[in-house]
Write a protein that holds these residues in place. Structure first.
Motif, PDB file in Angstrom:
ATOM      1  N   ARG A  34       6.940  -0.741  -7.071  1.00  0.00           N
ATOM      2  CA  ARG A  34       6.386  -1.618  -6.021  1.00  0.00           C
ATOM      3  C   ARG A  34       7.431  -1.911  -4.945  1.00  0.00           C
ATOM      4  NH1 ARG A  34       3.544  -7.404  -7.429  1.00  0.00           N
ATOM      5  NH2 ARG A  34       3.648  -8.314  -5.360  1.00  0.00           N
ATOM      6  N   ARG A  37       7.862   1.221  -2.880  1.00  0.00           N
ATOM      7  CA  ARG A  37       6.706   1.417  -2.002  1.00  0.00           C
ATOM      8  C   ARG A  37       6.794   0.505  -0.779  1.00  0.00           C
ATOM      9  NH1 ARG A  37       1.212   0.925  -4.933  1.00  0.00           N
ATOM     10  NH2 ARG A  37       0.488   1.847  -2.982  1.00  0.00           N
ATOM     11  N   ALA A  41       7.209   1.760   3.096  1.00  0.00           N
ATOM     12  CA  ALA A  41       6.235   1.365   4.115  1.00  0.00           C
ATOM     13  C   ALA A  41       6.918   0.648   5.281  1.00  0.00           C
ATOM     14  CB  ALA A  41       5.165   0.464   3.500  1.00  0.00           C
ATOM     15  N   LEU A 103       5.422   8.492  -4.220  1.00  0.00           N
ATOM     16  CA  LEU A 103       4.746   7.482  -3.400  1.00  0.00           C
ATOM     17  C   LEU A 103       3.260   7.796  -3.241  1.00  0.00           C
ATOM     18  CD1 LEU A 103       7.498   6.932  -0.697  1.00  0.00           C
ATOM     19  CD2 LEU A 103       6.823   5.322  -2.503  1.00  0.00           C
ATOM     20  N   GLU A 107       0.175   5.525  -4.604  1.00  0.00           N
ATOM     21  CA  GLU A 107      -0.907   5.104  -3.718  1.00  0.00           C
ATOM     22  C   GLU A 107      -2.260   5.459  -4.325  1.00  0.00           C
ATOM     23  OE1 GLU A 107      -2.859   6.267   0.564  1.00  0.00           O
ATOM     24  OE2 GLU A 107      -0.709   6.544   0.342  1.00  0.00           O
ATOM     25  N   SER A 110      -2.986   3.157  -7.246  1.00  0.00           N
ATOM     26  CA  SER A 110      -3.352   1.830  -6.747  1.00  0.00           C
ATOM     27  C   SER A 110      -4.778   1.821  -6.215  1.00  0.00           C
ATOM     28  CB  SER A 110      -2.372   1.408  -5.650  1.00  0.00           C
ATOM     29  OG  SER A 110      -2.716   0.157  -5.137  1.00  0.00           O
ATOM     30  N   ALA A 111      -5.151   2.869  -5.492  1.00  0.00           N
ATOM     31  CA  ALA A 111      -6.501   2.961  -4.944  1.00  0.00           C
ATOM     32  C   ALA A 111      -7.534   3.063  -6.067  1.00  0.00           C
ATOM     33  CB  ALA A 111      -6.614   4.161  -4.012  1.00  0.00           C
ATOM     34  N   ALA A 118      -8.430   6.813  -2.004  1.00  0.00           N
ATOM     35  CA  ALA A 118      -6.984   6.849  -1.809  1.00  0.00           C
ATOM     36  C   ALA A 118      -6.590   7.251  -0.399  1.00  0.00           C
ATOM     37  CB  ALA A 118      -6.354   7.815  -2.809  1.00  0.00           C
ATOM     38  N   LEU A 121      -3.417  11.739   1.080  1.00  0.00           N
ATOM     39  CA  LEU A 121      -2.209  11.522   0.286  1.00  0.00           C
ATOM     40  C   LEU A 121      -1.114  12.542   0.499  1.00  0.00           C
ATOM     41  CD1 LEU A 121      -3.821  10.494  -3.085  1.00  0.00           C
ATOM     42  CD2 LEU A 121      -2.913   9.029  -1.312  1.00  0.00           C
TER      43      LEU A 121
END
Length: 127
Positions: A34, A37, A41, A103, A107, A110-111, A118, A121
């Protein structure tokens, strides 16, 4: 590891000292992933206080130390704040595509957990 020149400088592995096993271990924890990430970002260094994590302050400190000692992040003091930056250039040079792949997978996971698509990607060769 590069030794600290003063108490305010932290030890970081030199690029050639970064090991795949250490990087993968550092990225295997959900809290550390986390953090990575968020740094990816942001594309800039962030202070430790920027992160709102579901763990105690001492555990947060531990996670940042694991990431730093593995060579995933760089930590530098700016005044009283400790800034954290992703060592993307070093990681990309040593392990091409690894960080982007991790990453993108995070993602997608998480989606899936949120039940949302997602999105795009991965890049294609024509990009």
């Amino acid at each position: 590891m590069t030794p600290p020149a003063s108490p305010r400088l932290l030890e970081h592995p030199a690029r050639e000292e970064i090991l795949l096993e250490s990087v993968l271990h550092a990225l295997s924890d959900a809290v550390r992933l986390r953090i990575v990430r968020e740094l990816a970002a942001a594309e800039t260094a962030l202070s430790c206080s920027h992160f709102v994590l579901p763990v105690t302050k001492s555990t947060t400190t531990h996670h940042f130390r694991v990431l730093r000692e593995a060579g995933v992040i760089r930590q530098d003091y700016q005044g009283t704040a400790k800034l954290n930056g992703l060592r993307r250039e070093d990681l990309d040079a040593l392990f091409p595509g690894l960080l982007d792949t991790v990453l993108a997978a995070a993602e997608a996971q998480s989606a899936r957990a949120e039940g949302a698509p997602a999105g795009r990607l991965t890049a294609t060769a024509s990009d």
